[in-house]
Design a protein around this motif. Structure first.
Motif, PDB file in Angstrom:
ATOM      1  N   LEU A  97       0.809  -1.214   0.000  1.00 29.31           N
ATOM      2  CA  LEU A  97       0.000   0.000   0.000  1.00 29.31           C
ATOM      3  C   LEU A  97       0.843   1.266   0.000  1.00 29.31           C
ATOM      4  N   GLU A  98       2.175   1.116  -0.030  1.00 31.83           N
ATOM      5  CA  GLU A  98       3.040   2.290   0.039  1.00 31.83           C
ATOM      6  C   GLU A  98       2.943   3.146  -1.215  1.00 31.83           C
ATOM      7  N   SER A  99       2.655   2.522  -2.363  1.00 23.94           N
ATOM      8  CA  SER A  99       2.606   3.243  -3.628  1.00 23.94           C
ATOM      9  C   SER A  99       1.171   3.322  -4.137  1.00 23.94           C
ATOM     10  N   LEU A 100       0.855   4.438  -4.790  1.00 23.75           N
ATOM     11  CA  LEU A 100      -0.459   4.619  -5.399  1.00 23.75           C
ATOM     12  C   LEU A 100      -0.415   4.017  -6.801  1.00 23.75           C
ATOM     13  N   ARG A 135       7.580   1.585   9.810  1.00 20.18           N
ATOM     14  CA  ARG A 135       8.903   1.784  10.380  1.00 20.18           C
ATOM     15  C   ARG A 135       8.812   2.577  11.677  1.00 20.18           C
ATOM     16  N   LEU A 136       9.684   2.256  12.600  1.00 18.41           N
ATOM     17  CA  LEU A 136       9.748   2.964  13.863  1.00 18.41           C
ATOM     18  C   LEU A 136      10.371   4.337  13.651  1.00 18.41           C
ATOM     19  N   SER A 137       9.734   5.363  14.188  1.00 20.05           N
ATOM     20  CA  SER A 137      10.267   6.715  14.052  1.00 20.05           C
ATOM     21  C   SER A 137      11.619   6.815  14.746  1.00 20.05           C
ATOM     22  N   ASN A 155      11.607   7.885  18.403  1.00 27.44           N
ATOM     23  CA  ASN A 155      10.971   7.057  19.420  1.00 27.44           C
ATOM     24  C   ASN A 155      11.718   5.754  19.618  1.00 27.44           C
ATOM     25  N   GLU A 156      11.647   5.240  20.815  1.00 24.41           N
ATOM     26  CA  GLU A 156      12.199   3.943  21.115  1.00 24.41           C
ATOM     27  C   GLU A 156      11.052   2.942  21.254  1.00 24.41           C
ATOM     28  N   LEU A 157      11.334   1.727  20.859  1.00 29.12           N
ATOM     29  CA  LEU A 157      10.314   0.699  20.971  1.00 29.12           C
ATOM     30  C   LEU A 157      10.177   0.290  22.436  1.00 29.12           C
TER      31      LEU A 157
END
Length: 250
Positions: free
Chosen positions: A84-87, A241-243, A246-248
């Protein structure tokens, strides 16, 4: 195969999973007729009512088809997986997957924009819009029902046949604008009678729904798109993806 036993799920759901496991192992291939209810009940060591309910669930999900007086068959529906990342248009998605996209139902009508639509499209209230309703097919089988709404000044009056291919490609050709991105809401919905009939599904089968605002690079809304996908045909994935900020945490 693990025997069916009492657990947190009902026995018909366990039987449903067991039948699908047989299909995945190749014991019953797409297009083949399944054994009778009695034979399946004996094989899975459950009652016939349990098998009957499991088959009802599989039919509602579109996994099998029943032909009165003939038997129950594993449905021949290819599964298309995409990100779903690409249109990407339905037409292009099918081509990438090695399948043929088509259109089995097409309805194009003209009406006036509502005040909300006019604001969204940056157009005068009451201006003309085109509503394009289509059933898109995958190798001839219904796979998706969509409704596109667009200001008429962007589409003009192309031949009806032009609406049978990629709507995004048509919109770009007619408007001279480039489709850049979409603001998309993803949800699930139970098929109603009308959409169920169009997609050759029983009512109340879950569908994947994408509600989109399709925009140009300058953030102009070019059209709205509401698409209902058969869940047994389409499977989408999304890479999250984790920003970095931020830490998981668990």
């Amino acid at each position: 195969m693990r025997p069916i036993s009492e657990d947190s799920r009902s026995r018909p759901l366990q039987a449903r999973d067991a039948i699908l496991a047989l299909v995945k192992r190749g014991e019953h291939r797409p297009g083949n007729r399944l054994p009778s209810e009695r034979q399946l009940a004996d094989q899975l060591n459950v009652s016939r009512p349990t098998i009957r309910e499991a088959l009802r669930i599989l039919e509602e999900e579109g996994q099998i088809t029943r032909q009165v007086g003939i038997g129950t068959f594993v449905r021949e529906v290819p599964l298309v997986e995409a990100g779903l990342e690409s249109l990407v248009s339905f037409t292009e998605m099918m081509a990438r997957s090695g399948h043929q996209a088509g259109t089995s139902h097409l309805d194009v009508s003209e009406s006036e924009m509502s005040a909300q639509e006019a604001e969204r499209f940056r157009a005068p209230p009451g201006g003309p819009k085109l509503v394009v309703k289509r059933v898109r097919t995958l190798d001839g089988s219904p796979a998706m029902y969509s409704v596109h709404v667009c200001p008429k000044d962007l589409l003009g009056d192309p031949p009806l046949a032009e609406f049978r291919g990629s709507f995004f490609a048509l919109l770009q050709r007619q408007s001279g604008l480039r489709v850049s991105y979409s603001d998309t809401q993803i949800s699930s919905e139970l098929a109603g009678r009308e959409i169920g009939e169009l997609l050759d599904l029983p009512a109340r089968v879950p569908l994947l729904v994408l509600d989109e605002l399709v925009c140009s690079a300058d953030h102009r809304v070019m059209c709205t798109s509401l698409s209902h996908f058969r869940a047994d045909v389409h499977r989408y994935r999304l890479v999250r993806r984790l920003s970095d900020s931020n830490e998981l945490r668990r």
